[in-house]
Every structure is written in C-alpha cells, then in structure tokens.
Design an enzyme around this catalytic site. Structure first.
Site, mmCIF file in Angstrom:
data_model
loop_
_atom_site.group_PDB
_atom_site.id
_atom_site.type_symbol
_atom_site.label_atom_id
_atom_site.label_comp_id
_atom_site.label_asym_id
_atom_site.label_seq_id
_atom_site.Cartn_x
_atom_site.Cartn_y
_atom_site.Cartn_z
ATOM 1 N N ASP A 1 0.851 -1.201 0.000
ATOM 2 C CA ASP A 1 0.000 0.000 0.000
ATOM 3 C C ASP A 1 0.882 1.245 0.000
ATOM 4 O O ASP A 1 2.070 1.176 0.350
ATOM 5 C CB ASP A 1 -0.961 0.016 1.197
ATOM 6 N N GLU B 1 0.149 -0.670 5.934
ATOM 7 C CA GLU B 1 1.249 -0.062 6.683
ATOM 8 C C GLU B 1 1.057 1.440 6.821
ATOM 9 O O GLU B 1 1.339 2.012 7.869
ATOM 10 C CB GLU B 1 2.587 -0.354 5.993
ATOM 11 N N ASP C 1 12.567 -0.961 4.182
ATOM 12 C CA ASP C 1 11.581 0.133 4.170
ATOM 13 C C ASP C 1 12.195 1.355 4.838
ATOM 14 O O ASP C 1 11.507 2.178 5.423
ATOM 15 C CB ASP C 1 10.309 -0.316 4.892
ATOM 16 N N THR D 1 -16.203 36.305 6.379
ATOM 17 C CA THR D 1 -15.990 36.755 7.752
ATOM 18 C C THR D 1 -16.748 35.872 8.723
ATOM 19 O O THR D 1 -17.684 36.286 9.378
ATOM 20 C CB THR D 1 -16.444 38.215 7.895
ATOM 21 N N ARG E 1 6.469 11.302 17.379
ATOM 22 C CA ARG E 1 7.431 10.219 17.150
ATOM 23 C C ARG E 1 8.021 9.855 18.510
ATOM 24 O O ARG E 1 8.392 10.752 19.293
ATOM 25 C CB ARG E 1 8.544 10.672 16.208
#
Lengths: 457, 457
Positions: A88, A152, A179, A314, A327
């Site tokens: 994917d 993934e 990867d 507005t 992370r």
C-alpha cells in the site's frame, strides 16, 4: 556470486518493467475509494511470488486490506528468513505539485518517479526479485517466507491479529525489511533503530454554529484561535514538549552512543540548502541527527477549520481540527503517550471550548543490536556489494510492526533499507533510483548467504 | 397610514413570493463560478425596481460584479433618500450543515430559510417593496434613489469608483441602509455605529517541499506548528491584541457612553445558552456588548495546511495558510492596521520560516450621531410601527461603504436594520422572519415621511 550477477544482468529490463507495472496500481490504503485498486495490487503481488518460485502464495483477507503471504521451504533444517514489506502507498495529494502522474511512473535521470517507488513497492519488490534470482539459480541458502501487507500507511491495524493467528506458519529465525534509507550510496548505512508513533486527531468546538465574525467577534472563543494557542503551548521556548510525563520513559543516550551517532557524515549547510530553510529547528541541546534519530517529537500533520476557499468570508467557525503525531523513542509506549496527550489536550482547553481527541494509530520504538549475528550478516552483505562497512544509524520514521514481531513472534528484525532521505516519500514526486533498486536485488542474496552461515555455526 | 396598510395587506403574498424567487438565485460574489448567477440577480433587481414604479433603472457594469441603480424623482424640491443595499450573498458552505438547500428557500415556523434571506436580499428587497407601496399609492414624501451592489461580501472593491464617477447622479440628503439587526422585536433598536475591517491572508512556508514527518520531524520548523505559535502570540493573557500600535488610535468610550450602551437588554446566560458555550471570551475589562460594539478584535476566519483527508498521513508540510480579520473601531484606519499586522506578522516569523501576507479588503469604522434629524426620523418611524422608542446600539459588523458615503458623497447614513442576531447570517441555515420582512416594509415609508417633514422645517 557470478551466477546471481549473470541472472540479474539477463533479466534486469524485465525486473524494472515489472516494478513499473506494480507502481501503476493506485493502492492508496487511507482512502476507501481505492479499495478495489488495493485488492488488485495484492493479487499482483501474489502472482509475482508464484512466478518467482514460491511453493505457495495466497491473498489473506483481513477486516481491512488483505495481506499477501508466500513461501518456499527448501529444507526444514535450514534457517528461515521472514521478509516483511507493504504494497500500500500514501495518498498522492497535493496532486498539483507532481511533475508527472503519481501512478504513471516515468524514469528520468536514472530515477523512477511514482508514488510508492521507494516506499515501499520498490524496496519490497527487490525481495521478490532477489528471491527469484536465488530460486531460479538453485542457490537459496535459507527458507524464505514473505508477508506483504496493505495497511502499513494506515497503522497496520490488522497485522497484529494475523501474526497472532499464524504464529506457527510464520515461524522463522529473523525478519528482514527494506523500508528505510541509507545515508548515501557512497556511505552505505543500516538503521539500528526506529522511532515509534502516536497519531491523534483533535476536534475543537466553540459556539454551536458558525457565526458572523462581526456580530460575535471578540465576545466568543474562536475555535481556530484557541486551537492555535493550544498547539503552540505544546512546545516550550527550548522546543521541549510540554505534555506532563512525556519524557519520563525516554532513554537518554550515553555520551559514547551520541558520539558514535554524530560520526555519520552530515553536512548541515547542505541539509539546509537542500530544504531551502534559513535554519534548522529543534530541541535545544541536541544535534540534527540526534533530533531525528533519538529524540521524541510532536508535529502537526494537518490543520483545518473555517473558510478556506477563494476570497474572504468573515466567519467565526464552530469547529477547528488538527492531525497531530508524535514520534517516540525507547522506552516510550505508544498507548501511554496517546493517553498523556489526550488528557493534557483536554485539560488545556479554555472555557467556552470543548475538545474531542481520537487516536489514529500508533507503534512502538525499536532498536536492533549492532552486535547480533543478523545485523552482522547484513553488514557483511553490504560490504560484499558496496565494498565498505555500513554505518549504523538511527531512523526517524516508524515501522510499528517491528515491535510486534518481537512481542508476538519473538523475532528480531534487520532493517536493510536502500532508500535515500531525498526520495520524497510521503511527498509529491516520490522517486527511487534505478541504481538503488538493482543494488538491493544484488545485496539481498548475500544477506541470506551470510545469515545461513552464521546460523550454521 | 391606512393606505399603506391596505396596499401591503392586498399584496403581501406576492411580496413574499417575489423575495423567495430572488433567493433562488445563487448570487455568491466570492466564487467566480457563480458569475452568471450574480449577473442574473442584478437583472432581476432592475426589473423589480421598474415594476415597483421607478422612472428608470439600469444595470451598471463594473470591473467586478455590476451595480443596479434606479430612481424616482417626484419633485426636485423634495428631499432625496439614497437607498443602499446588496444583492450578493456569502458562500453557502459548509453545505452539509444546512437542513434545506441554501438556494431553495423554505418557510418554517414563520421563518424564511435561505442564503441571503436576511443578509441582504431580504432586507434590501423591503426597500423596493416599501417604495412600491408609496409609489402605487401616490404617497412618496421624498425622491428615491436606489443603489444595490453585488460586491458587498467581497469588499465593495468597485463601489468607491462608482461613487466618485456619479457624484451628481447620487446627490441626496441621506443614505438609508437595512443591513443590520435589532435586539429583538420587543426591543427595537437602531445601530448608531459599525466596526471597520482589515482582512488578511497569510502563507507560511517552511521546507521547500512536503516532508516525511518521521525522517525530518523534530529537525525542521513545521509551518503549521509555527503558524499556530504566531497566531497564538497575537493575543496576550488578557486577550488584548499584541500587534504594536494596534490600539494607538482607538477612541476609548466615556464612562457615560459605556453606561448607556450597557443599558440595552442583554441576558448573558441566555446568550451562552443560545451558543452552547460554557463561558464567553474576550478582552479583559469590557462587557460582551462593549466587546462586540466598541472594541477592536482579531479572529482567524480560516486555516488550512498539510493532510486534511480521511485517515492519517505522516507529512511535515511545506506550507500552511490562514485568513485573519480584524474588526476596527473609531479612529482606527483600515490600511494602517493592515500594515501594522503585516509588519508584525513578518517580524515574528522564526528562523526557517518565511511569511507572505496579502490584504484582502478593508473598511473604516463609522458612528451615526443619535441627535441628527435623520436618526430622529428613523426613531419616530420605529415608534410609529413598534409602539416604542428604539434603543441606540453599536453593531459589531462592518459595512465598509458607509465611511465612503461620507467622504465621497458627503452623506450621513441611517442604519435601519430589521435582522436579528440569531439570523445565522454568514452561517448555515440563514433565516429571516416573515414578520420582520413585513415590519420593515411597513416601517420604511414612515421614515420617508418623517425625514421629509424634518427637512421641510
């Protein structure tokens, strides 16, 4: 091994054509409108496994996108390599920034341009082709199992269950994944660690409907202004993350480890120039390599709210949204960090604002010991084809499944990546060098060979 | 005046049908794809002017959308009322929040639901119908000139030039506008002031391309995080705006004026309940009525950047954007405030980030003296049809053109609005009460009558 070289040389055009064919399938897992294409891609991967010499290959349905599994058992007494990859790809937008169609691969200046060229179709397919090289020349040193998933890029939600349900079938001695990336072809490297991930979506609500910013402006909390304020408060003036408890489990590197890590060739000026930024940004007290490899981070990946069309409206909107990911590094735990974030983000909402936090997916950080036999086999394989020892690095990205391989299957992982940091993965104009593609196919058989030798001892 | 009542009673169904017909035209001025519809709407307004009894009416082209002008000169010696309104409307999105089509008007519980029902087709059309009532019953007390524009919602860019080019044609004694709201039908009010506007668009750029948030996260300034930080810094802990010089020209209200203003009926609990917010928000030291009517504000009207689609994408985007508008009060000047914003916003950009600021449009704040004959004529007209004196209020919205009428034509303006604050103007499910529509048509002729009488003295 001359026989490998000869086979690759004879078949190299076909190897490239087959990859381009695979890249034409828009297997975007995040967007349900590509569901059929994702399924078509799985079937193509299965056919390639069979054609390359697998004893069996199958498309295994899951609650989401299917997993493709194939194997070749040469001899039950030989060690077994479990190859993991994914077919994917990330969504291709913003489309207008691509110089050629994301699913119409073109080769320019020796580079393949397409979504998934590097991440991960190009790198995953190297393993099928390297397997073909070994299978067709009767030189398989290990049994090979290949598990190529289709989720993934959306968090591998169904792979964990698949692992649990197939512990026996997936029995192996090592997991091998391509990867990740190298520093450069001149400075080959192997990633000895990966960051984990916690990905959240937040919805901030102010008034119960969109309002006129003239009539109500200045009297009602504006969810966009407040979302900005809340996001801004997540970093302090030294760019540390302010979520209470966020750093509690972070393993600080030893002075020696930091020293080793900073030995990797890195040109800060070149880095800035390549990104066209006047300066880098990050946590005070750490170098850029430390920041990306060994420190946890918090980035907004998307934000939206109010009027975003042509011209001026507005409006004081009712809602604003953001996608925020963190992370993680050892020994942070994804679910714990998700909870810390969620609690904190709700707590900092001011009066007049309500907050909804939805976790998207997560993954744990991992480290592969550089003194393990598998890492050493990978280092020898690199030496055999690049002519020099690889540098151990720490990757900033996440492959959440790597932690699962250890906890569910009891397997260590080797990250034998051939990408480059400027491959534009997840960005427009993703590319993969044809040279790297062939270099990967050339190197992988050496890993099988050296790994078998180390296991035989 | 029984003759007006009778005419209105006889024709009320048609008056309503004609408005619904006008509301079916999607005259969205901000979006170029509706250009033809805007032109069609202008033509329809012209036909209505002629049918109502104008001597002449014309569609006047501009560089943008056309202005419709019509007039009926009864006697040059009589005073002249210049009616201003607009036939363009705000964009209708988010469409999914409408309970019926924005351009398929429906009447529910005595309310007309449609984009423009109140702002400003419904209110503007009251003047054409009130004019018809007077013209067809031969009771016009003043000459009438009507100027209905098609660019109010995008800043009236071409109206200024039209005024300058037609000073003689537009000669009048007062400007009459219905594009504001009342407190309620039980507490009729007249807006004696309006806020000005400065509307900006900002583009914040970090790296030169979208990056993988794993590979680069924590080492490069993320334009979304930085945009949030910059926006958050525009208010201090007391919700004062931090742009240097922003408040320099703000006219602080006298204690007496503040006192008068706060006498208007206002139920804070009801206000919060109606918006479903746990608390109001605003500048420390001011009431809600002061905050919306007399204090300048800064609101983000739209924000966007990165991945905003389904699922999760781990991108560190190259760019992020926001639309930011400021409401101004006397004696702030729109262009000055735009420049202060622009300079400040560029200055606060951190290293690694570049900023582009584009002003959209602006308008000056205005105040109408409550002791002027025109204001008094409006107050008497309200008294005649509502049975009580109107409360003078300060409106939070902006009609930038009002300041121009004074500077170019030398004319004062009366803001005789019949909307309500909960009419959802600029929001999904905009509505206008049928009762208010008819009440406006009933009241306007009295203004003409009393204004003529005051001028005759």
């Amino acid at each position: 091994m001359q026989v490998w070289k000869d086979y690759l040389e004879t078949n190299k055009d076909r190897f490239l054509d087959e990859l381009l064919e695979l890249l034409r399938i828009p297997s975007v897992s995040a967007d349900s409108k590509y569901k059929e294409d994702v399924a078509r891609c799985a079937e193509a991967v299965k056919q390639h496994m069979l054609a390359a010499g697998c004893d069996m290959a199958e498309v295994c349905p899951t609650k989401g996108h299917p997993i493709v599994y194939g194997e070749k058992i040469v001899d039950p007494k030989l060690p077994t390599v479990l190859v993991y990859g994914h077919y994917d790809v990330q969504p291709a937008d913003p489309l207008e920034l691509w110089t050629s169609g994301p699913f119409e691969p073109v080769i320019k200046d020796g580079k393949i341009y397409a979504r998934g060229a590097c991440d991960d179709k190009g790198q995953m397919f190297m393993h099928i082709k390297a397997f073909e090289v070994m299978a067709k020349t009767n030189t398989l040193a290990c049994n090979v199992k290949m598990m190529i998933e289709g989720e993934e890029e959306v968090g591998s939600d169904n792979l964990g269950k698949f692992l649990e349900a197939n512990v026996e079938k997936l029995k192996a001695d090592i997991v091998l994944i391509s990867d990740t990336s190298m520093i450069s072809m001149e400075n080959p490297s192997i990633e000895s660690g990966l960051r984990g991930l916690a990905y959240m979506e937040v919805e901030v609500t102010g008034p119960n409907r969109d309002l006129h910013s003239g009539v109500y402006g200045g009297a009602v909390a504006n969810p966009i202004n407040q979302l900005c304020k809340m996001i801004a408060s997540l970093h302090d003036e030294n760019n540390h993350i302010t979520i209470p408890g966020f750093y509690d489990k972070v393993l600080e590197l030893k002075a020696e480890e930091r020293n080793d890590l900073n030995k990797a060739p890195f040109d800060l000026d070149e880095y800035k120039k390549e990104l066209n930024v006047s300066d880098v940004w990050g946590e005070l007290g750490y170098t850029t390599l430390e920041r990306t490899g060994t420190r946890p981070t918090l980035d907004v990946n998307g934000i939206w709210g109010g009027y975003t069309g042509e011209g001026a409206k507005t409006v004081l909107p009712s809602k604003a949204y953001a996608k925020i990911s963190m992370r993680l590094v050892p020994n942070q735990i994804s679910t714990e960090i998700s909870n810390l974030f969620s609690d904190h983000f709700k707590k900092i909402a001011p009066a007049g604002i309500t907050v909804k936090v939805t976790p998207h997916h997560g993954g744990e950080p991992v480290v592969t010991p550089t003194d393990s036999p598998a890492y050493q086999a990978a280092a020898k394989a690199i030496k055999a084809t690049f002519g020099k020892d690889p540098i151990p690095t720490r990757g900033g990205g996440s492959i959440p499944i790597v932690a699962l391989f250890e906890s569910v299957l009891g397997l260590k992982t080797v990250l034998l990546g051939f990408g480059l940091d400027n491959d534009n993965i997840h960005s427009p104009n993703e590319k993969y060098d044809v040279f790297n593609y062939y270099k990967g196919i050339e190197t992988i058989p050496f890993f099988h060979k050296y790994f078998a030798e180390s296991e035989a001892k």
